[in-house]
Every structure is written in C-alpha cells, then in structure tokens.
Design a protein around this motif. Structure first.
Motif, PDB file in Angstrom:
ATOM      1  N   ALA A   1       0.854  -1.186   0.000  1.00 35.98           N
ATOM      2  CA  ALA A   1       0.000   0.000   0.000  1.00 35.98           C
ATOM      3  C   ALA A   1       0.892   1.237   0.000  1.00 35.98           C
ATOM      4  O   ALA A   1       1.698   1.414   0.906  1.00 35.98           O
ATOM      5  CB  ALA A   1      -0.897   0.001   1.223  1.00 35.98           C
ATOM      6  N   ARG A   2       0.749   2.068  -0.992  1.00 33.50           N
ATOM      7  CA  ARG A   2       1.564   3.286  -1.072  1.00 33.50           C
ATOM      8  C   ARG A   2       0.838   4.502  -0.520  1.00 33.50           C
ATOM      9  O   ARG A   2       1.443   5.543  -0.304  1.00 33.50           O
ATOM     10  CB  ARG A   2       2.020   3.493  -2.511  1.00 33.50           C
ATOM     11  CG  ARG A   2       2.981   2.378  -2.937  1.00 33.50           C
ATOM     12  CD  ARG A   2       3.369   2.399  -4.369  1.00 33.50           C
ATOM     13  NE  ARG A   2       4.320   1.315  -4.639  1.00 33.50           N
ATOM     14  CZ  ARG A   2       4.570   0.825  -5.844  1.00 33.50           C
ATOM     15  NH1 ARG A   2       3.930   1.312  -6.898  1.00 33.50           N
ATOM     16  NH2 ARG A   2       5.444  -0.150  -5.993  1.00 33.50           N
ATOM     17  N   VAL A   3      -0.474   4.341  -0.329  1.00 35.23           N
ATOM     18  CA  VAL A   3      -1.293   5.365   0.328  1.00 35.23           C
ATOM     19  C   VAL A   3      -2.265   4.636   1.249  1.00 35.23           C
ATOM     20  O   VAL A   3      -2.521   3.444   1.062  1.00 35.23           O
ATOM     21  CB  VAL A   3      -2.061   6.235  -0.692  1.00 35.23           C
ATOM     22  CG1 VAL A   3      -1.119   7.057  -1.550  1.00 35.23           C
ATOM     23  CG2 VAL A   3      -2.955   5.358  -1.569  1.00 35.23           C
ATOM     24  N   PRO A   4      -2.825   5.312   2.258  1.00 37.49           N
ATOM     25  CA  PRO A   4      -3.811   4.647   3.120  1.00 37.49           C
ATOM     26  C   PRO A   4      -5.126   4.442   2.391  1.00 37.49           C
ATOM     27  O   PRO A   4      -5.421   5.105   1.400  1.00 37.49           O
ATOM     28  CB  PRO A   4      -3.957   5.620   4.291  1.00 37.49           C
ATOM     29  CG  PRO A   4      -3.583   6.956   3.721  1.00 37.49           C
ATOM     30  CD  PRO A   4      -2.545   6.696   2.683  1.00 37.49           C
TER      31      PRO A   4
ATOM     32  N   GLU B   1      -0.833 -15.335   0.206  1.00 37.82           N
ATOM     33  CA  GLU B   1      -1.191 -15.103   1.606  1.00 37.82           C
ATOM     34  C   GLU B   1      -1.803 -13.712   1.717  1.00 37.82           C
ATOM     35  O   GLU B   1      -1.131 -12.710   1.436  1.00 37.82           O
ATOM     36  CB  GLU B   1       0.049 -15.200   2.495  1.00 37.82           C
ATOM     37  CG  GLU B   1      -0.244 -14.991   3.971  1.00 37.82           C
ATOM     38  CD  GLU B   1       1.024 -14.954   4.825  1.00 37.82           C
ATOM     39  OE1 GLU B   1       0.880 -14.878   6.065  1.00 37.82           O
ATOM     40  OE2 GLU B   1       2.138 -14.975   4.253  1.00 37.82           O
ATOM     41  N   LEU B   2      -3.074 -13.647   2.093  1.00 42.21           N
ATOM     42  CA  LEU B   2      -3.744 -12.364   2.258  1.00 42.21           C
ATOM     43  C   LEU B   2      -3.467 -11.851   3.669  1.00 42.21           C
ATOM     44  O   LEU B   2      -3.843 -12.493   4.652  1.00 42.21           O
ATOM     45  CB  LEU B   2      -5.252 -12.515   2.012  1.00 42.21           C
ATOM     46  CG  LEU B   2      -5.643 -13.014   0.619  1.00 42.21           C
ATOM     47  CD1 LEU B   2      -7.161 -13.114   0.492  1.00 42.21           C
ATOM     48  CD2 LEU B   2      -5.065 -12.119  -0.472  1.00 42.21           C
ATOM     49  N   LEU B   3      -2.837 -10.697   3.760  1.00 38.42           N
ATOM     50  CA  LEU B   3      -2.412 -10.142   5.049  1.00 38.42           C
ATOM     51  C   LEU B   3      -3.430  -9.138   5.606  1.00 38.42           C
ATOM     52  O   LEU B   3      -3.418  -8.849   6.806  1.00 38.42           O
ATOM     53  CB  LEU B   3      -1.046  -9.477   4.900  1.00 38.42           C
ATOM     54  CG  LEU B   3       0.046 -10.395   4.322  1.00 38.42           C
ATOM     55  CD1 LEU B   3       1.328  -9.603   4.086  1.00 38.42           C
ATOM     56  CD2 LEU B   3       0.299 -11.581   5.240  1.00 38.42           C
ATOM     57  N   VAL B   4      -4.261  -8.608   4.736  1.00 44.10           N
ATOM     58  CA  VAL B   4      -5.342  -7.691   5.125  1.00 44.10           C
ATOM     59  C   VAL B   4      -6.600  -8.183   4.411  1.00 44.10           C
ATOM     60  O   VAL B   4      -6.540  -8.569   3.241  1.00 44.10           O
ATOM     61  CB  VAL B   4      -5.020  -6.233   4.742  1.00 44.10           C
ATOM     62  CG1 VAL B   4      -6.188  -5.308   5.078  1.00 44.10           C
ATOM     63  CG2 VAL B   4      -3.749  -5.756   5.440  1.00 44.10           C
ATOM     64  N   ALA B   5      -7.723  -8.185   5.115  1.00 41.25           N
ATOM     65  CA  ALA B   5      -8.970  -8.711   4.545  1.00 41.25           C
ATOM     66  C   ALA B   5      -9.763  -7.615   3.851  1.00 41.25           C
ATOM     67  O   ALA B   5      -9.629  -6.421   4.158  1.00 41.25           O
ATOM     68  CB  ALA B   5      -9.821  -9.346   5.645  1.00 41.25           C
TER      69      ALA B   5
ATOM     70  N   LEU C   1      -0.164  -5.882   2.025  1.00 46.80           N
ATOM     71  CA  LEU C   1      -1.544  -6.338   1.949  1.00 46.80           C
ATOM     72  C   LEU C   1      -1.650  -7.815   1.584  1.00 46.80           C
ATOM     73  O   LEU C   1      -2.613  -8.479   1.961  1.00 46.80           O
ATOM     74  CB  LEU C   1      -2.310  -5.495   0.925  1.00 46.80           C
ATOM     75  CG  LEU C   1      -2.223  -3.973   1.122  1.00 46.80           C
ATOM     76  CD1 LEU C   1      -2.950  -3.260  -0.003  1.00 46.80           C
ATOM     77  CD2 LEU C   1      -2.768  -3.569   2.473  1.00 46.80           C
ATOM     78  N   ALA C   2      -0.673  -8.317   0.845  1.00 48.81           N
ATOM     79  CA  ALA C   2      -0.665  -9.729   0.453  1.00 48.81           C
ATOM     80  C   ALA C   2       0.762 -10.108   0.078  1.00 48.81           C
ATOM     81  O   ALA C   2       1.586  -9.257  -0.287  1.00 48.81           O
ATOM     82  CB  ALA C   2      -1.607  -9.980  -0.717  1.00 48.81           C
ATOM     83  N   ARG C   3       1.047 -11.408   0.151  1.00 48.63           N
ATOM     84  CA  ARG C   3       2.345 -11.942  -0.263  1.00 48.63           C
ATOM     85  C   ARG C   3       2.106 -13.093  -1.237  1.00 48.63           C
ATOM     86  O   ARG C   3       1.261 -13.955  -0.996  1.00 48.63           O
ATOM     87  CB  ARG C   3       3.155 -12.410   0.937  1.00 48.63           C
ATOM     88  CG  ARG C   3       4.523 -12.992   0.579  1.00 48.63           C
ATOM     89  CD  ARG C   3       5.390 -13.266   1.797  1.00 48.63           C
ATOM     90  NE  ARG C   3       5.899 -12.021   2.371  1.00 48.63           N
ATOM     91  CZ  ARG C   3       5.444 -11.461   3.487  1.00 48.63           C
ATOM     92  NH1 ARG C   3       4.466 -12.041   4.180  1.00 48.63           N
ATOM     93  NH2 ARG C   3       5.953 -10.333   3.926  1.00 48.63           N
ATOM     94  N   VAL C   4       2.858 -13.090  -2.333  1.00 51.37           N
ATOM     95  CA  VAL C   4       2.691 -14.059  -3.411  1.00 51.37           C
ATOM     96  C   VAL C   4       4.005 -14.801  -3.612  1.00 51.37           C
ATOM     97  O   VAL C   4       5.069 -14.175  -3.701  1.00 51.37           O
ATOM     98  CB  VAL C   4       2.306 -13.357  -4.732  1.00 51.37           C
ATOM     99  CG1 VAL C   4       2.079 -14.380  -5.836  1.00 51.37           C
ATOM    100  CG2 VAL C   4       1.082 -12.476  -4.551  1.00 51.37           C
TER     101      VAL C   4
ATOM    102  N   LEU D   1       3.057  -4.112  -6.685  1.00 49.36           N
ATOM    103  CA  LEU D   1       3.544  -5.461  -6.426  1.00 49.36           C
ATOM    104  C   LEU D   1       5.062  -5.442  -6.574  1.00 49.36           C
ATOM    105  O   LEU D   1       5.590  -5.227  -7.661  1.00 49.36           O
ATOM    106  CB  LEU D   1       2.918  -6.456  -7.402  1.00 49.36           C
ATOM    107  CG  LEU D   1       3.211  -7.925  -7.107  1.00 49.36           C
ATOM    108  CD1 LEU D   1       2.517  -8.349  -5.805  1.00 49.36           C
ATOM    109  CD2 LEU D   1       2.740  -8.806  -8.250  1.00 49.36           C
ATOM    110  N   ASP D   2       5.752  -5.657  -5.463  1.00 55.07           N
ATOM    111  CA  ASP D   2       7.210  -5.528  -5.436  1.00 55.07           C
ATOM    112  C   ASP D   2       7.841  -6.878  -5.117  1.00 55.07           C
ATOM    113  O   ASP D   2       7.508  -7.515  -4.122  1.00 55.07           O
ATOM    114  CB  ASP D   2       7.628  -4.515  -4.365  1.00 55.07           C
ATOM    115  CG  ASP D   2       6.995  -3.138  -4.607  1.00 55.07           C
ATOM    116  OD1 ASP D   2       6.999  -2.706  -5.780  1.00 55.07           O
ATOM    117  OD2 ASP D   2       6.488  -2.533  -3.651  1.00 55.07           O
TER     118      ASP D   2
END
Length: 305
Positions: free
Chosen positions: A61-64, A87-91, A102-105, A298-299
């Motif tokens: 997330a680059r902004v809220p 892996e979803l880190l925020v729902a 927010l997620a990891r792939v 996505l980094d």
C-alpha cells in the motif's frame, strides 16, 4: 414542520454487509481480462525469465485506504498458475496505512509477472471505490441515511464495483434494470405527455400490473410532483437535485408514507448536510464512475533460480 432526525445509531444499526463474491462471475471477468492482456502469453517474461525461476512478491500500500479486491487479487494469481501461493495479510473491508503489506505471493516468476497487471488493476480500482465509499459513510454518521451506489459502473465490472461499495460500508441500489421499477424523469415525460394531472392515475395503473414483491420507485425533480406520486402508493420517492431546504421540506411532506432517497449534487462537501435532512437513502454515482485507482504496487522481495 418536523425537525430532521439525528438519531441513535443503535436504533438504526445496519446489518452486516455481505463481503463475499460468487466465484463463477469473478472467474469469467478474470478469464476475459487475461485473454485481453496476454492472448498468446507474456513474451517479455518468456524471453527474459528462466522457466524454473521462482519469486516472492508483496502487494504494498503506497497510500492509506480501505481494501477491496483481496480475494480477486488472489484468484487472478491462482488462475494463471494454481501452484502460486497467495497469503492475504489484510482482509476485504479492512483499513490500512501507507507502507503496509496487503498480500504476499510466492510462485513461478513468469506466472507472477503475467498475472501482475490484471490483479493490480482490479484491486487498485476496487480499493479506490471502497475508500471513497468509506469517506461518504463517515460523513453521514449520526443520521438515518444509507449511502448507496448507482448503475454508473464500468460495463462488465459491476459485480466487483458493487462489492467494493459494500467493503467501504455502503449498500447497493438495484443491480440492473430487471430488478426493480425506477421511473425517472424521461419515463414520466413519455407517460404523461407533459400533462402532470395524469401522473397519479398512470402510476396506479402501472403499479396494479406488478407483483407484490416488486419494488416501485419514482424520481421527482419538483416539489409539486411529490403529492401526486405519493398518492399512487409508491415504495420509494427519489428527490433529484433538490436543495437542502427542499430536501428538508420534502422529507416533512412525505412524513413516512414512503422511503425517501436523495440523488444529484452529492459529493463530500454536501453529503453531511443532505444526510441531516432526514432522507433514508443517498445514492452517489461518484462512488464508481469517477474514482482514481488507489496507489498499490507489487514488489518482488526475492527471486531465485
């Protein structure tokens, strides 16, 4: 004239909104998106990335904002390659700050890179809608008004955009032209031929043809139309482009005989005053038709092989 109600939220507490998406239409949207974006594969990755290379990347997330589209992001990655792990880190429906993951792939580097743009396009747009909706909902707090979307959605993406509205705490208006009767200004003009004296009788005749479960709403743009429409026993009356003073008077005139919806000229500068008039529903086309994608990226954290 009755004072517009500012009410105890415990009395009008909203039921939990459904934050699930049906899998079949989502898959259809994704399949069409990938057919458009990679009709013959990703020739860049096929040229530059070894077939056995693997990568781990994070959705940053680059902004809220408020997240929507987390499960769509996951589904996009898994549709390209079922072996990809997400892996979803925020729902969906949760708020986040700038800099949060927010997620990891984790998966084939080629697969992650092929899915990246479609997945990002959708989660960025959906999160923008959820974030904008949450702002409108916050501004209407302490009133009875429910914030809803309209049919001003991106063709083919309505189910995702309406889901995003729910993620932001808003509610959905009718899904399509097939779901409810909503007689607007052009309908009334054709029906009456410019003779307002016919309005009540024509609406009554139309209502008599409906099943008892079909919702009947009528839009008006002048105060003098309210009584003739109410006389037809409609379920909801939409006050379109009314001033704050006219909305207050309109709510008092309806006096509980129908649900009152406000539309037109609704923005973050006007919505609080509109909500304070006592209307039941505020429909906001801007939730879906004019948002800008929320900045997310996505980094790649780690590449191997």
């Amino acid at each position: 004239m009755t004072e517009p109600a500012v009410i105890d939220q415990a009395v009008f507490r909203r039921p939990p909104l459904d934050l699930t998406l049906p899998s079949a239409p989502v898959r259809d949207i994704l399949e069409r998106a990938f057919a458009e974006d990679a009709p013959s594969g990703d020739i860049t990755s096929q040229l530059l990335i070894p077939a056995g290379a693997r990568a781990t990347a994070v959705l940053n997330a680059r902004v809220p904002g408020v997240l929507s589209g987390a499960t769509v992001f996951r589904d996009a990655m898994e549709l390209v390659d079922p072996a990809t792990q997400v892996e979803l880190l925020v729902a969906d429906g949760e708020s986040f700050d700038a800099g949060m993951h927010l997620a990891r792939v984790t998966g084939s580097a080629r697969s992650v890179l092929l899915a990246e743009r479609v997945a990002l396009n959708l989660v960025q747009r959906m999160s923008a809608i959820a974030t904008k909706t949450a702002e409108f909902v916050r501004l209407a707090e302490g009133t009875r008004a429910r914030i809803t979307d309209t049919r001003k959605t991106t063709p083919g993406l309505r189910i995702l955009e309406r889901f995003a509205v729910r993620c932001g705490g808003g509610a959905n208006h009718r899904y399509s032209l097939s779901d409810a009767v909503l007689a607007k200004d052009n309908h009334l003009a054709v029906m009456t031929g410019g003779d307002p004296a016919k309005l009540t009788a024509l609406l009554l005749a139309a209502k008599a043809q409906l099943g008892h479960t079909t919702h009947f709403e009528v839009e008006v743009d002048r105060m003098e139309q309210i009584e003739p429409v109410l006389a037809a026993g409609v379920d909801t009356i939409m006050l379109d482009n009314f001033s704050i003073e006219e909305l207050t008077a309109g709510v008092a005139l309806v006096a509980g005989r129908a649900r009152v919806e406000a539309s037109g000229n609704v923005n973050t500068g006007t919505v609080a005053a509109i909500a304070a008039t006592g209307v039941d529903v505020i429909s906001v086309g801007a939730l879906t038709h004019s948002v800008a994608a929320l900045d997310q990226g996505l980094d790649v954290e780690l590449a191997a092989g």
